[in-house]
Design a protein around this motif. Structure first.
Motif, PDB file in Angstrom:
ATOM      1  N   VAL A   1       0.846  -1.205   0.000  1.00  6.41           N
ATOM      2  CA  VAL A   1       0.000   0.000   0.000  1.00  6.41           C
ATOM      3  C   VAL A   1       0.880   1.253   0.000  1.00  6.41           C
ATOM      4  N   HIS A   2       1.981   1.203   0.744  1.00 12.00           N
ATOM      5  CA  HIS A   2       2.899   2.351   0.747  1.00 12.00           C
ATOM      6  C   HIS A   2       3.398   2.641  -0.671  1.00 12.00           C
ATOM      7  N   TRP A   3       3.808   1.589  -1.396  1.00 11.70           N
ATOM      8  CA  TRP A   3       4.311   1.793  -2.756  1.00 11.70           C
ATOM      9  C   TRP A   3       3.213   2.249  -3.706  1.00 11.70           C
ATOM     10  N   ALA A   4       1.997   1.763  -3.499  1.00  7.43           N
ATOM     11  CA  ALA A   4       0.872   2.215  -4.325  1.00  7.43           C
ATOM     12  C   ALA A   4       0.626   3.704  -4.089  1.00  7.43           C
ATOM     13  N   ILE A   5       0.663   4.110  -2.825  1.00 13.09           N
ATOM     14  CA  ILE A   5       0.492   5.532  -2.496  1.00 13.09           C
ATOM     15  C   ILE A   5       1.621   6.354  -3.106  1.00 13.09           C
ATOM     16  N   TYR A   6       2.836   5.869  -2.984  1.00 12.33           N
ATOM     17  CA  TYR A   6       3.997   6.570  -3.542  1.00 12.33           C
ATOM     18  C   TYR A   6       3.823   6.785  -5.051  1.00 12.33           C
ATOM     19  N   ALA A   7       3.416   5.744  -5.770  1.00  9.64           N
ATOM     20  CA  ALA A   7       3.244   5.859  -7.221  1.00  9.64           C
ATOM     21  C   ALA A   7       2.134   6.848  -7.567  1.00  9.64           C
ATOM     22  N   CYS A   8       1.036   6.815  -6.813  1.00  7.89           N
ATOM     23  CA  CYS A   8      -0.079   7.728  -7.094  1.00  7.89           C
ATOM     24  C   CYS A   8       0.285   9.177  -6.767  1.00  7.89           C
ATOM     25  N   VAL A   9       1.028   9.383  -5.699  1.00 12.25           N
ATOM     26  CA  VAL A   9       1.481  10.745  -5.374  1.00 12.25           C
ATOM     27  C   VAL A   9       2.436  11.245  -6.459  1.00 12.25           C
ATOM     28  N   ALA A  10       3.330  10.386  -6.902  1.00 14.37           N
ATOM     29  CA  ALA A  10       4.244  10.780  -7.989  1.00 14.37           C
ATOM     30  C   ALA A  10       3.453  11.113  -9.256  1.00 14.37           C
ATOM     31  N   SER A  11       2.391  10.365  -9.510  1.00 17.74           N
ATOM     32  CA  SER A  11       1.530  10.654 -10.655  1.00 17.74           C
ATOM     33  C   SER A  11       0.886  12.029 -10.509  1.00 17.74           C
ATOM     34  N   ALA A  12       0.356  12.322  -9.325  1.00 18.86           N
ATOM     35  CA  ALA A  12      -0.257  13.635  -9.079  1.00 18.86           C
ATOM     36  C   ALA A  12       0.772  14.760  -9.258  1.00 18.86           C
ATOM     37  N   LEU A  13       1.992  14.533  -8.806  1.00 17.32           N
ATOM     38  CA  LEU A  13       3.043  15.545  -8.991  1.00 17.32           C
ATOM     39  C   LEU A  13       3.356  15.751 -10.472  1.00 17.32           C
ATOM     40  N   ALA A  14       3.371  14.672 -11.233  1.00 13.96           N
ATOM     41  CA  ALA A  14       3.610  14.806 -12.676  1.00 13.96           C
ATOM     42  C   ALA A  14       2.481  15.592 -13.339  1.00 13.96           C
TER      43      ALA A  14
ATOM     44  N   ALA B   1       1.579   6.248 -16.486  1.00 10.24           N
ATOM     45  CA  ALA B   1       2.330   5.039 -16.128  1.00 10.24           C
ATOM     46  C   ALA B   1       2.400   4.889 -14.612  1.00 10.24           C
ATOM     47  N   LEU B   2       2.596   5.992 -13.903  1.00 12.07           N
ATOM     48  CA  LEU B   2       2.655   5.941 -12.438  1.00 12.07           C
ATOM     49  C   LEU B   2       1.313   5.578 -11.821  1.00 12.07           C
ATOM     50  N   ILE B   3       0.228   6.124 -12.349  1.00  8.87           N
ATOM     51  CA  ILE B   3      -1.086   5.798 -11.784  1.00  8.87           C
ATOM     52  C   ILE B   3      -1.429   4.341 -12.081  1.00  8.87           C
ATOM     53  N   VAL B   4      -1.092   3.863 -13.263  1.00 10.68           N
ATOM     54  CA  VAL B   4      -1.325   2.447 -13.583  1.00 10.68           C
ATOM     55  C   VAL B   4      -0.498   1.555 -12.648  1.00 10.68           C
ATOM     56  N   THR B   5       0.752   1.934 -12.428  1.00  9.72           N
ATOM     57  CA  THR B   5       1.613   1.179 -11.510  1.00  9.72           C
ATOM     58  C   THR B   5       1.011   1.147 -10.107  1.00  9.72           C
ATOM     59  N   GLY B   6       0.572   2.310  -9.624  1.00  8.69           N
ATOM     60  CA  GLY B   6      -0.037   2.373  -8.296  1.00  8.69           C
ATOM     61  C   GLY B   6      -1.279   1.518  -8.187  1.00  8.69           C
ATOM     62  N   LEU B   7      -2.110   1.534  -9.219  1.00 16.27           N
ATOM     63  CA  LEU B   7      -3.339   0.736  -9.201  1.00 16.27           C
ATOM     64  C   LEU B   7      -3.037  -0.767  -9.273  1.00 16.27           C
TER      65      LEU B   7
END
Length: 157
Positions: free
Chosen positions: A81-94, A125-131
């Motif tokens: 879950v931490h990594w999923a959150i990390y990927a989604c936050v990185a997506s939001a930053l992008a 790509a980051l949001i897909v990774t997070g999901l």
């Protein structure tokens, strides 16, 4: 030569730049909703792990063994879950960078299409990774929280 690319920017130009940025803002709102779900899930997993850690010394050997096995699964779920959150936050930053580049590029009449495309592809790509990571975590949760057969048989009797 004018030192600033923004000198003489009209209100209509700013309005157009804001219009360009509207769609990515809705995407950020959607990512925010996903982050809320993921953070709540992480909180529940952490709460369960803390409860097990607090009570484990009072368990008999069988229950302690089950609790230790569950703690291993909970630890794995927390990491995922931490990594999923990390990927989604990185997506939001992008996406935030997409908005900034769109806004500045429109106001400065700069060709930023390639930058925007690369940032948007990275965000997707980051949001897909997070999901996908979140899907893996929910799969682990579903497999690990099965009702034991002996409990079901005992209840039926």
């Amino acid at each position: 030569m004018d030192p600033s690319p923004f000198t003489g920017v009209q209100i209509a130009d700013i309005g157009h730049a804001v219009q360009l940025a509207i769609a990515p803002v809705f995407l950020i709102a959607g990512i925010g909703a996903l982050l809320n779900v993921m953070a709540n899930r992480l909180g529940r997993v952490v709460d369960r792990a803390r409860a097990l850690e607090r009570d484990i010394n009072g368990y008999d050997e069988t229950m302690r063994s089950r609790a230790m096995a569950e703690l291993v699964v909970l630890d794995r779920r927390m990491v995922l879950v931490h990594w999923a959150i990390y990927a989604c936050v990185a997506s939001a930053l992008a996406i935030c960078l997409v908005i900034g580049v769109l806004f500045v590029g429109d106001l400065a009449d700069a060709a930023v299409g390639t930058i925007v495309a690369v940032l948007f592809i990275a965000a997707m790509a980051l949001i897909v990774t997070g999901l996908i990571i979140f899907l893996v975590e929910t799969g682990i949760a579903t497999r690990s929280v099965r009702v034991r057969q002996e409990v079901l048989k005992h209840k039926a009797e």
